[in-house]
Write a protein that holds these residues in place. Sequence first.
Motif, short mmCIF file in Angstrom:
data_model
loop_
_atom_site.label_atom_id
_atom_site.label_comp_id
_atom_site.label_asym_id
_atom_site.label_seq_id
_atom_site.Cartn_x
_atom_site.Cartn_y
_atom_site.Cartn_z
N TRP A 301 0.82 -1.21 0.00
CA TRP A 301 0.00 0.00 0.00
C TRP A 301 0.85 1.27 0.00
O TRP A 301 0.34 2.36 0.17
N CYS A 302 2.15 1.13 -0.18
CA CYS A 302 3.05 2.28 -0.18
C CYS A 302 3.69 2.50 -1.55
O CYS A 302 4.67 3.24 -1.66
N ARG A 303 3.17 1.86 -2.56
CA ARG A 303 3.76 2.00 -3.89
C ARG A 303 3.23 3.25 -4.57
O ARG A 303 2.06 3.36 -4.89
N MET A 304 4.14 4.21 -4.79
CA MET A 304 3.76 5.46 -5.41
C MET A 304 3.93 5.36 -6.94
O MET A 304 4.24 4.31 -7.48
N ALA A 305 3.74 6.47 -7.61
CA ALA A 305 3.76 6.46 -9.08
C ALA A 305 5.11 6.03 -9.64
O ALA A 305 5.18 5.49 -10.75
N ASP A 306 6.20 6.24 -8.89
CA ASP A 306 7.52 5.88 -9.41
C ASP A 306 7.80 4.38 -9.30
O ASP A 306 8.83 3.91 -9.79
N GLY A 307 6.91 3.63 -8.63
CA GLY A 307 7.05 2.19 -8.56
C GLY A 307 8.09 1.67 -7.59
O GLY A 307 8.33 0.46 -7.51
N VAL A 308 8.74 2.55 -6.82
CA VAL A 308 9.78 2.12 -5.88
C VAL A 308 9.12 1.46 -4.67
O VAL A 308 8.22 2.05 -4.07
N PRO A 309 9.55 0.26 -4.28
CA PRO A 309 8.98 -0.37 -3.07
C PRO A 309 9.32 0.43 -1.82
O PRO A 309 10.48 0.79 -1.60
N ARG A 310 8.32 0.71 -1.00
CA ARG A 310 8.51 1.43 0.25
C ARG A 310 7.65 0.81 1.34
O ARG A 310 6.79 -0.03 1.05
N TYR A 311 7.90 1.24 2.59
CA TYR A 311 7.08 0.75 3.70
C TYR A 311 6.76 1.90 4.63
O TYR A 311 7.39 2.97 4.60
N VAL A 312 5.73 1.71 5.49
CA VAL A 312 5.36 2.72 6.47
C VAL A 312 6.40 2.72 7.59
O VAL A 312 6.58 1.72 8.28
N SER A 313 7.08 3.83 7.75
CA SER A 313 8.04 3.99 8.85
C SER A 313 7.29 4.60 10.03
O SER A 313 7.21 5.82 10.18
N TRP A 314 6.71 3.73 10.86
CA TRP A 314 5.81 4.18 11.91
C TRP A 314 6.48 5.10 12.92
O TRP A 314 5.79 5.89 13.59
N ASN A 315 7.79 5.01 13.08
CA ASN A 315 8.47 5.92 14.01
C ASN A 315 8.62 7.32 13.43
O ASN A 315 9.08 8.24 14.11
N ASN A 343 15.27 7.47 -0.70
CA ASN A 343 14.32 7.96 -1.69
C ASN A 343 12.92 7.90 -1.08
O ASN A 343 12.05 7.17 -1.53
N ALA A 344 12.72 8.66 0.01
CA ALA A 344 11.49 8.59 0.78
C ALA A 344 10.41 9.51 0.21
O ALA A 344 10.68 10.42 -0.57
N ARG A 345 9.18 9.26 0.66
CA ARG A 345 8.03 10.08 0.31
C ARG A 345 7.18 10.28 1.56
O ARG A 345 7.38 9.62 2.58
N LEU A 346 6.20 11.17 1.48
CA LEU A 346 5.18 11.31 2.51
C LEU A 346 3.85 10.86 1.95
O LEU A 346 3.50 11.21 0.81
N GLY A 347 3.10 10.09 2.75
CA GLY A 347 1.80 9.61 2.30
C GLY A 347 0.77 9.71 3.40
O GLY A 347 1.09 9.80 4.59
N VAL A 348 -0.50 9.70 2.99
CA VAL A 348 -1.61 9.75 3.94
C VAL A 348 -2.63 8.68 3.57
O VAL A 348 -2.73 8.26 2.41
N ALA A 349 -3.39 8.24 4.59
CA ALA A 349 -4.45 7.26 4.37
C ALA A 349 -5.41 7.31 5.54
O ALA A 349 -5.03 7.69 6.65
N PRO A 350 -6.68 6.94 5.32
CA PRO A 350 -7.59 6.78 6.46
C PRO A 350 -7.08 5.67 7.37
O PRO A 350 -6.46 4.71 6.91
N LEU A 351 -7.34 5.81 8.67
CA LEU A 351 -6.74 4.94 9.67
C LEU A 351 -7.82 4.35 10.56
O LEU A 351 -8.80 5.02 10.90
N SER A 352 -7.65 3.09 10.97
CA SER A 352 -8.60 2.44 11.87
C SER A 352 -8.64 3.15 13.22
O SER A 352 -7.72 3.86 13.60
N LEU A 353 -9.73 2.93 13.96
CA LEU A 353 -9.93 3.64 15.21
C LEU A 353 -8.89 3.30 16.25
O LEU A 353 -8.65 4.09 17.17
N ASP A 354 -8.27 2.13 16.15
CA ASP A 354 -7.22 1.79 17.10
C ASP A 354 -5.85 2.31 16.67
O ASP A 354 -4.84 2.03 17.31
N ALA A 355 -5.81 3.07 15.56
CA ALA A 355 -4.59 3.72 15.06
C ALA A 355 -3.52 2.73 14.63
O ALA A 355 -2.36 3.08 14.55
#
Length: 410
Positions: A301-315, A343-355
């Motif tokens: 769910w972190c794949r942006m238009a450039d196709g580079v694999p990324r992950y949510v860095s929760w920290n 090669n990081a990006r910033l992203g947003v998404a709706p989040l479950s109530l337990d965060a």
Amino acid sequence: MTDGLRAGPQSKAPSAGVSTPAEAGALDVSNADAQAVAEQVGLEAAAAAALESAGAVEWMREGGGGRLRGQRLPSGKTLNLRGLQPQGGTAPGPFTRVATTPLFSEVPGVYPSVYWWWVVRVDGLLAQPRGRYYAYYSTDHDSGNGGIAMAYANSPTGPWTSHGQVFVDTVRTRSPGKGQTETPSVVWDPLIGGLRMFYQQISAVTGGGPAVGVQTTLAATSRDGIAWAVDDSFKIDPNNAWVQAGNGHTGYFMPFVVNRRWVAYSLYGSGDYPHFAIHYADRHLGDWATDPRYLGHWTPWCRMADGVPRYVSWNHAFAVETPSGLMLVALLANYSSGSTPKNARLGVAPLSLDARVPLQPLRQVWAPELAWESGDLRSVTPLVDDGVLYVYYVVKAAGHYNVGCLSHEL
């Protein structure tokens, strides 16, 4: 003023058990195969997230879509899938750069870097503050003691005036001269009538004894935001029963308030494959409960238009309340620890109530476009002030640290 980082009445933190309180219409599944659950609800990614959040399954995606790899729930455990309902949200409107030049950069001869830029509004809280807003920042993976500095301004977007170093912990470490005091997260603590700073320290030791991990979240307090005293009773330590804590690194503590309760993300074991945990506090900000269940990387769910694999860095992520529900704002990292090109990006998404669970693929809201920006995104921190979310980001480009900011109407 609505600060968004002030404590309010809160409910007790949930336990680290599997199920959440039953609600009408919830689907309870006992001893079910994870793949079968995914097929039953027709939402493979969401079911996988719910199972993972319940501590019942590790999951992964293979290739572009992949399949869920799971295992059976522990005997007698029940999983409540109510969280699969779309209860998060993203506020309408864009994320906008507030300036085309850096808000702040390292100050030669005063401080060598700008890392973990954390802004707190202090007017009305501190007596005769130097500005309405204080920004705290630190050295960046210093090989010595590290340290934390402060700047001040009368607007969330500056101009900022450097005050210089305000804190370094040279005592609470078993590695003298190498404590690396860094990553200040500063909030108003009404129970002490002052500011509380969370920071990380290598080989930490407190009044309660040595910390378990290689790098640990500690705390200090202040009545004026300049003179700080360590809270010798405080540390965030991993629970040894949870093997995913790795080397026990609990740093990069990111506190925020949602649903009238304090929540924080942090690292929970570092290295090339970092793990992350979520923490909860009642009104007492010196007493946090850790839910160490693994927060997933969410690579698909972190794949942006450039196709580079990324992950949510929760920290380097936080949640914020919007009119339609919780929104996750996160640094999307392409790299492991070390010298991997950033090669990081910033992203947003709706989040479950337990965060814990993003409910949709993340939408990109920032990529490096200006000459002073780069994909070496060092930190991301929030301020909610007067109905506006300010997202501060620190980039390192051509050897210099630069602070940028996005604004978003809530």
